[in-house]
Design an enzyme around this catalytic site. Structure first.
Site, short mmCIF file in Angstrom:
data_model
loop_
_atom_site.label_atom_id
_atom_site.label_comp_id
_atom_site.label_asym_id
_atom_site.label_seq_id
_atom_site.Cartn_x
_atom_site.Cartn_y
_atom_site.Cartn_z
N HIS A 126 0.86 -1.19 0.00
CA HIS A 126 0.00 0.00 0.00
C HIS A 126 0.89 1.24 0.00
O HIS A 126 1.82 1.34 0.81
CB HIS A 126 -0.91 0.00 1.23
CG HIS A 126 -2.04 -0.99 1.15
ND1 HIS A 126 -3.10 -0.83 0.29
CD2 HIS A 126 -2.26 -2.16 1.78
CE1 HIS A 126 -3.93 -1.85 0.41
NE2 HIS A 126 -3.45 -2.68 1.31
N PHE A 186 -11.22 -8.15 12.71
CA PHE A 186 -11.21 -6.93 13.53
C PHE A 186 -12.56 -6.24 13.39
O PHE A 186 -12.91 -5.77 12.30
CB PHE A 186 -10.05 -6.04 13.07
CG PHE A 186 -8.81 -6.82 12.83
CD1 PHE A 186 -8.26 -6.93 11.56
CD2 PHE A 186 -8.22 -7.54 13.85
CE1 PHE A 186 -7.14 -7.70 11.32
CE2 PHE A 186 -7.09 -8.32 13.63
CZ PHE A 186 -6.55 -8.41 12.36
N ASP A 218 -14.87 -3.87 13.00
CA ASP A 218 -14.93 -2.45 12.66
C ASP A 218 -16.30 -2.14 12.05
O ASP A 218 -17.27 -2.84 12.32
CB ASP A 218 -13.82 -2.15 11.65
CG ASP A 218 -14.17 -2.74 10.29
OD1 ASP A 218 -14.10 -2.02 9.28
OD2 ASP A 218 -14.55 -3.92 10.25
N ASP A 242 -10.06 -4.34 2.07
CA ASP A 242 -9.61 -3.76 0.78
C ASP A 242 -10.68 -3.93 -0.29
O ASP A 242 -10.94 -3.03 -1.10
CB ASP A 242 -8.29 -4.40 0.34
CG ASP A 242 -7.13 -3.95 1.23
OD1 ASP A 242 -6.11 -4.66 1.29
OD2 ASP A 242 -7.25 -2.90 1.91
N ASP A 280 -9.52 -10.94 6.67
CA ASP A 280 -10.04 -9.63 7.10
C ASP A 280 -9.43 -8.50 6.27
O ASP A 280 -10.16 -7.64 5.74
CB ASP A 280 -9.71 -9.41 8.58
CG ASP A 280 -10.09 -8.03 9.03
OD1 ASP A 280 -9.36 -7.08 8.67
OD2 ASP A 280 -11.13 -7.86 9.68
N1 LIG Z 1 -11.49 -5.06 9.94
C1 LIG Z 1 -10.66 -4.13 9.44
N2 LIG Z 1 -10.90 -2.84 9.72
C2 LIG Z 1 -10.04 -1.93 9.19
C3 LIG Z 1 -8.94 -2.26 8.39
C4 LIG Z 1 -8.31 -1.04 8.07
C5 LIG Z 1 -7.12 -0.82 7.19
N3 LIG Z 1 -6.16 -1.90 7.26
C6 LIG Z 1 -5.17 -1.88 6.19
C7 LIG Z 1 -4.04 -2.74 6.53
C8 LIG Z 1 -4.07 -3.88 5.87
C9 LIG Z 1 -5.25 -3.95 5.03
O1 LIG Z 1 -4.90 -4.46 3.75
C10 LIG Z 1 -5.73 -2.52 4.93
O2 LIG Z 1 -5.14 -1.93 3.81
C11 LIG Z 1 -9.04 -0.03 8.68
N4 LIG Z 1 -10.06 -0.60 9.34
C12 LIG Z 1 -11.15 0.01 10.07
O3 LIG Z 1 -12.14 0.36 9.09
C13 LIG Z 1 -12.73 1.61 9.46
C14 LIG Z 1 -12.25 2.64 8.46
O4 LIG Z 1 -12.98 2.46 7.27
P1 LIG Z 1 -12.92 3.66 6.20
O5 LIG Z 1 -13.47 4.89 6.94
O6 LIG Z 1 -13.78 3.19 5.06
O7 LIG Z 1 -11.45 3.79 5.83
C15 LIG Z 1 -12.22 1.93 10.85
O8 LIG Z 1 -13.02 1.28 11.80
C16 LIG Z 1 -10.84 1.28 10.81
O9 LIG Z 1 -10.36 0.98 12.10
C17 LIG Z 1 -8.71 -3.64 8.11
O10 LIG Z 1 -7.76 -4.04 7.40
N5 LIG Z 1 -9.60 -4.51 8.65
#
Ligand SMILES: Nc1nc2c(c(CN[C@H]3C=C[C@H](O)[C@@H]3O)cn2[C@@H]2O[C@H](COP(=O)(O)O)[C@@H](O)[C@H]2O)c(=O)[nH]1
Length: 365
Positions: A78, A266, A268, A342, A337
């Site tokens: 990324h 996770f 979210d 992504d 996840d």
């Molecule tokens: N379950 C889960 N939640 C994740 C991520 C990530 C980013 N991870 C990066 C690292 C490796 C991955 O390949 C991603 O590139 C952010 N979030 C959550 O989402 C919300 C933000 O959403 P939006 O406002 O649309 O960007 C917020 O609660 C944030 O905490 C994830 O990976 N998994």
């Protein structure tokens, strides 16, 4: 003694009988998050899991992850994620996951909060990463714990500058973000010589222990709630911190964990949305109407806990379905996840959001 504080000896006996050994520091190696998620799923009435949808999604996720060669390497690919395999990246990831919450905006479209960096406008999670990278470029030591606790250095005005928007929008919960940094800085100073490396080393390469240690020592990581009178743990930012370390370091060095499979999805607000879109999660009509009307769900509301718990359990079922298709043990809940997040962002970018994400404002996710 409340029902939450079971007799430590009884707990230890239970752990031994279940093969859940504690570390020498008395920290359990398992977090209990998956068990709590299953309990929530078995007692949910507003959220359910469609087994046929889960099987179909497993085929899609498995083939897409294979086709894209989805692995820990993807994390560093990324554009904004740090590439160096050193303490700077450890500190960067810890700072990100201290603040990795609640980016969604009531303001739609171009007026929402966004960070201008490297000639682009970044929103959501990427606005956080961009703001931190921009601050470091401006020689602001925003990823250094000692900087967080010096009130002359890190004032609310300074943090507002660090998170300045290219629009009139503001980052949500700025004061709460400052509180998280200051609290973590104080805990690190008191218990870990202000060193995040010391914090990691005390978990002895055990993901479960590191998650439990974060929840024990840092209130702002203690993502625990009540459901049907029972305490339930999600520990979303504690878990994603360990996962980001593991991915950024490709499971080596500071990212080496013998039990990374211990981590769950996770919980979210973005992944539940894509799980619904893929036909894995089903909402009751009242809940679906509530979400489609973009109405708030208060933190701790039963529907919020059901959305988060059922999402964790759904990804576990997805993981088991995928393993039926391939014996590749490399596929764990972390990579599934990351892929789902992504994928959700790709769908959002293409304007293909079939259902809105739920709207809860909190520091937990
Ligand atoms: N379950 C889960 N939640 C994740 C991520 C990530 C980013 N991870 C990066 C690292 C490796 C991955 O390949 C991603 O590139 C952010 N979030 C959550 O989402 C919300 C933000 O959403 P939006 O406002 O649309 O960007 C917020 O609660 C944030 O905490 C994830 O990976 N998994």
């Amino acid at each position: 003694m409340s029902d939450d504080e079971a007799d430590p000896e009884l707990l230890e006996m239970l752990r031994k009988s279940l093969g859940i050994s504690s570390g020498e520091d008395g920290l359990a190696r398992t977090t209990g998050v998956l068990e709590d998620a299953e309990y929530i799923y078995n007692n949910s009435i507003d959220v359910a899991i469609d087994m046929r949808g889960t099987q179909a999604a497993a085929s899609l996720v498995h083939s897409q992850m294979l086709e894209r060669g989805y692995s820990t390497q993807t994390w560093s690919e990324h554009e904004l994620h740090p590439k160096s395999k050193d303490e700077r990246t450890v500190n960067f990831i810890f700072t990100v996951d201290l603040l990795n919450f609640s980016f969604w905006s009531e303001i739609s479209g171009d007026e929402r909060f966004c960070v201008e960096y490297r000639g682009r406008r970044w929103t959501g999670y990427w606005s956080l990463v961009a703001a931190l990278q921009r601050a470091l470029d401006e020689d602001i030591p925003i990823t250094t714990p000692s900087f967080w606790i010096d009130s002359k250095d890190l004032t609310q005005a300074r943090l507002r500058h660090i998170f300045r928007s290219a629009t009139d929008g503001q980052i949500p919960l700025l004061v709460e973000r400052l509180d998280c940094l200051q609290e973590a800085g104080r805990v690190l100073e008191a218990n870990y010589d202000s060193s995040i490396l010391s914090l990691i080393e005390s978990a002895n390469k055990t993901a479960g222990s590191l998650v439990n240690l974060l929840a024990r020592d840092f209130p702002c990581f203690r993502d625990e709630h009540r459901f049907e009178g029972k305490k339930v743990r999600f520990l979303k930012r504690a878990q994603i911190f360990v996962a980001d370390l593991w991915a950024a370091f490709n499971g080596e060095g500071y990212g080496e964990f013998m039990d990374i499979h211990e981590l769950t999805m996770f919980a979210d607000y973005r992944v539940p949305q894509i799980l619904h879109t893929l036909g894995v999660l089903i909402y009751s009509p009242p809940l679906e109407n509530h979400i489609r009307a973009l109405r708030l769900i208060e933190p701790g509301d039963s529907r919020e806990v059901q959305l988060r718990g059922c999402s964790i359990w759904a990804v576990e079922l997805l993981r088991r379905e995928i393993l039926k298709r391939c014996s590749d043990m490399g596929v764990n809940s972390v990579l599934i996840d990351f892929f789902l997040y992504d994928l959700a962002k790709e769908r959002e970018k293409e304007g293909m959001e079939a259902v809105p994400h739920h709207r809860t404002r909190s520091i937990w996710y």
